[in-house]
Scaffold this active site. Structure first.
Site, PDB file in Angstrom:
ATOM      1  N   ASP A   1      38.699  41.659  39.516  1.00  0.00           N
ATOM      2  CA  ASP A   1      38.335  41.960  40.903  1.00  0.00           C
ATOM      3  C   ASP A   1      36.807  42.008  41.029  1.00  0.00           C
ATOM      4  OD1 ASP A   1      39.754  42.981  43.565  1.00  0.00           O
ATOM      5  OD2 ASP A   1      38.031  44.283  43.253  1.00  0.00           O
TER       6      ASP A   1
ATOM      7  N   ASP B   1      50.119  38.430  42.050  1.00  0.00           N
ATOM      8  CA  ASP B   1      48.922  38.933  42.721  1.00  0.00           C
ATOM      9  C   ASP B   1      48.890  38.436  44.167  1.00  0.00           C
ATOM     10  OD1 ASP B   1      46.429  39.751  43.558  1.00  0.00           O
ATOM     11  OD2 ASP B   1      45.338  38.878  41.875  1.00  0.00           O
TER      12      ASP B   1
ATOM     13  N   HIS C   1      48.027  42.651  41.497  1.00  0.00           N
ATOM     14  CA  HIS C   1      46.572  42.483  41.409  1.00  0.00           C
ATOM     15  C   HIS C   1      45.961  43.376  40.340  1.00  0.00           C
ATOM     16  CE1 HIS C   1      42.573  41.477  42.717  1.00  0.00           C
ATOM     17  NE2 HIS C   1      42.295  42.734  42.989  1.00  0.00           N
TER      18      HIS C   1
END
Length: 294
Positions: free
Chosen positions: A114, A240, A270
């Site tokens: 991320d 995800d 995710h």
């Protein structure tokens, strides 16, 4: 820059998170990090709106390494500037550079996911000599192209929500069910909305036009990764909702990743470290040892 410090009692009795607290100073603020074990250095960077708690499952499996996981400012046990406008890409990058300098980190195996990817890979692009290997989990390197509507909605939601529901975001982006205790651990850094400026800011820092100051760092990171001759592992999850499928971008970009075995973490969303931490750590261990099949 005015900032808040989360009271320590917020972090009592968190599931599987009983690590010694460590801090470095940056602009009169404290940046917290986990630093466990000894050996080759693994530097693991979290994203939005998580913190080093996300990597707790890695540490028992990777106990033959020095495992380091900082909390970016605004997250976890690190201090939290109050005004969300005080957060920008350069601020976070400078604090990461300060962190690596203070700890004199070299020969690093970098693990990113991320926003940890936008910052960690951006930093790798500036200082590739610090890094020995790279492990890329669900992330991306945006260069200012027009953002898709769902992400624009996410930006507006995070910017204007009166008190960002942190654990709700973790829950939504996960594939499996998380316990109340684990969700509470993700809420722990934020006693109230005044502590959430960093979490509020991150989505709106994603470059959405070519003139964004962060774009030059993203471009440089792409250039460095495109000629990366050191070991690289791309390891995404299959459920995800946010960045699913972008593993193909990195495998196409990086010759070193194309040479590595193609792996996919099954039945994880995710925040794949939360749902499949031990499995991912096992892959990283084999990767460092050169035991993954090509």
């Amino acid at each position: 820059m005015k900032f808040l410090r989360t009271p320590t009692d917020r972090f009592k009795n968190l599931p599987d998170y009983r690590f010694k607290e460590n801090y470095v100073q940056f602009r009169e603020m404290q940046m917290h990090y986990v630093d466990e074990g000894a050996g080759e250095i693994i530097l693991a960077l979290h994203g939005e709106p998580s913190w080093s708690y996300l990597y707790r499952k890695f540490i028992p499996t990777l106990n033959n390494y020095r495992f380091i996981a900082p909390d970016f400012f605004g997250f976890g046990k690190s201090d939290k500037p109050i005004n969300w406008r005080d957060y920008n890409y350069q601020f976070h990058l400078d604090s990461l550079h300060n962190f690596c300098e203070k700890l004199d980190l070299k020969e690093i195996t970098l693990v990113v996911q991320d926003w940890g990817g936008l910052l960690g890979l951006g930093y790798l692009g500036q200082y590739p000599e610090r890094f020995k290997r790279v492990v890329i989990l669900n992330t991306f390197l945006p260069i200012g192209k027009k953002l898709k509507l769902p992400f624009k909605i996410w930006q507006l939601f995070s910017r204007y929500h009166p008190s960002l529901p942190v654990s709700g975001i973790i829950k939504y982006a996960s594939h499996g069910k998380l316990s109340k205790e684990v969700l509470a651990a993700y809420d722990a850094p934020y006693p109230n909305r005044k502590f959430k400026a960093g979490a509020k800011a991150f989505p709106n820092l994603v470059p959405s036009n070519p003139k964004d100051p962060a774009v030059s760092y993203m471009v440089k990171a792409r250039e460095v990764l495109a000629t990366w001759q050191k070991p690289a592992l791309v390891l995404f999850s299959d459920k995800d909702k946010v960045l699913g499928g972008l593993d193909r971008f990195f495998r196409k970009l990086m010759p070193a990743a194309r040479e590595q075995q193609t792996l996919m973490i099954k039945n994880a969303g995710h925040f794949l470290q939360e749902e499949k931490g031990e499995e991912i750590a096992t892959y990283i261990d084999a990767f460092i040892k050169g035991e993954l099949e090509i």
